[in-house]
Design a protein around this motif. Sequence first.
Motif, short mmCIF file in Angstrom:
data_model
loop_
_atom_site.label_atom_id
_atom_site.label_comp_id
_atom_site.label_asym_id
_atom_site.label_seq_id
_atom_site.Cartn_x
_atom_site.Cartn_y
_atom_site.Cartn_z
N THR A 57 2.86 -5.78 5.94
CA THR A 57 2.14 -4.53 6.24
C THR A 57 2.47 -4.00 7.64
N PRO A 59 5.36 -2.64 10.03
CA PRO A 59 6.74 -2.14 9.96
C PRO A 59 7.72 -2.87 10.87
N TYR A 101 -8.34 -0.76 0.55
CA TYR A 101 -7.33 -0.56 1.59
C TYR A 101 -6.42 -1.78 1.73
N ASN A 105 -2.42 -1.63 1.36
CA ASN A 105 -1.58 -2.09 2.47
C ASN A 105 -0.55 -3.12 2.02
N SER A 109 2.12 -0.34 0.46
CA SER A 109 2.80 -0.12 1.74
C SER A 109 3.74 -1.28 2.06
N PHE A 112 6.83 -0.75 0.07
CA PHE A 112 7.55 0.40 0.62
C PHE A 112 8.30 0.00 1.89
N LEU A 113 7.61 -0.66 2.80
CA LEU A 113 8.23 -1.03 4.07
C LEU A 113 9.40 -2.00 3.88
N ARG A 116 12.25 -0.05 2.35
CA ARG A 116 12.79 0.86 3.36
C ARG A 116 13.77 0.13 4.28
N THR A 153 -2.08 0.32 -7.59
CA THR A 153 -0.92 0.03 -6.75
C THR A 153 0.29 -0.38 -7.59
#
Length: 245
Positions: A57, A59, A101, A105, A109, A112-113, A116, A153
Amino acid sequence: MSKSILITGASSGIGRATAELFLGSGWTVGLLARRADRLEEVANGHRRAIVLAADVTKPLEVETAVAEFATQAGRLDVVFNNAGIFTASGLIDEIPLEDWYASLNVNLSGMFLTARAAFAQMRNQAPIGGRIINNGSIAAHVPRPQSTPYATTKAAITGLTKSLSLDGRAYNIACGQIDIGNARTPMVEDLIARAADADPNAPVMESFAVEDAARSVLHMAELPLEANVQFMTVMATKMPYIGRG
């Protein structure tokens, strides 16, 4: 040089079983999770295991881990984007917002991170390209009762997979999703225990060996980049997924 894979959530469950299988198959394996001590247990002194303590979580931690692994391994061939959590069950108006949340996260997320950072590495390395395998869930298609955060999610991961698959074409980056149903991980064993507590007379939830899920990931990873498993479902044969089961 052996092929390389970075696995998130590698300290337990599907991630651990997958890491152990890939190490046994001669791959260089990046083990990523928050607790270094548990990752060291998975590595077990294996010379091709690279321990990367990081929180998906955050980056900067993810970017640093991906860069460190690519440096040590020589390149990044595959990422198994696997880290995830399943919070306590409940109706949507009973679910604590902190659980919502937390699910966003980690499950969204965090994926995604990781994707990425991996995408950036893969399109800038030589030779260009690589593969991202996202751990979805059959919950992306048919959710369990009272599991809104998890189901939401995991459905979003399908959109992430399709977008990465499309955008990756120009850079020789393949992306696929594996939807795993009831592999016997600590998370599923906890769900089985919860169900038994709620109704001791209910049939035991169908499940299957986590090692068989890991073998499915290995199949996806071993394909040449000209081929891709876009979506795969591997599950307990008798679980109620198709029709009314």
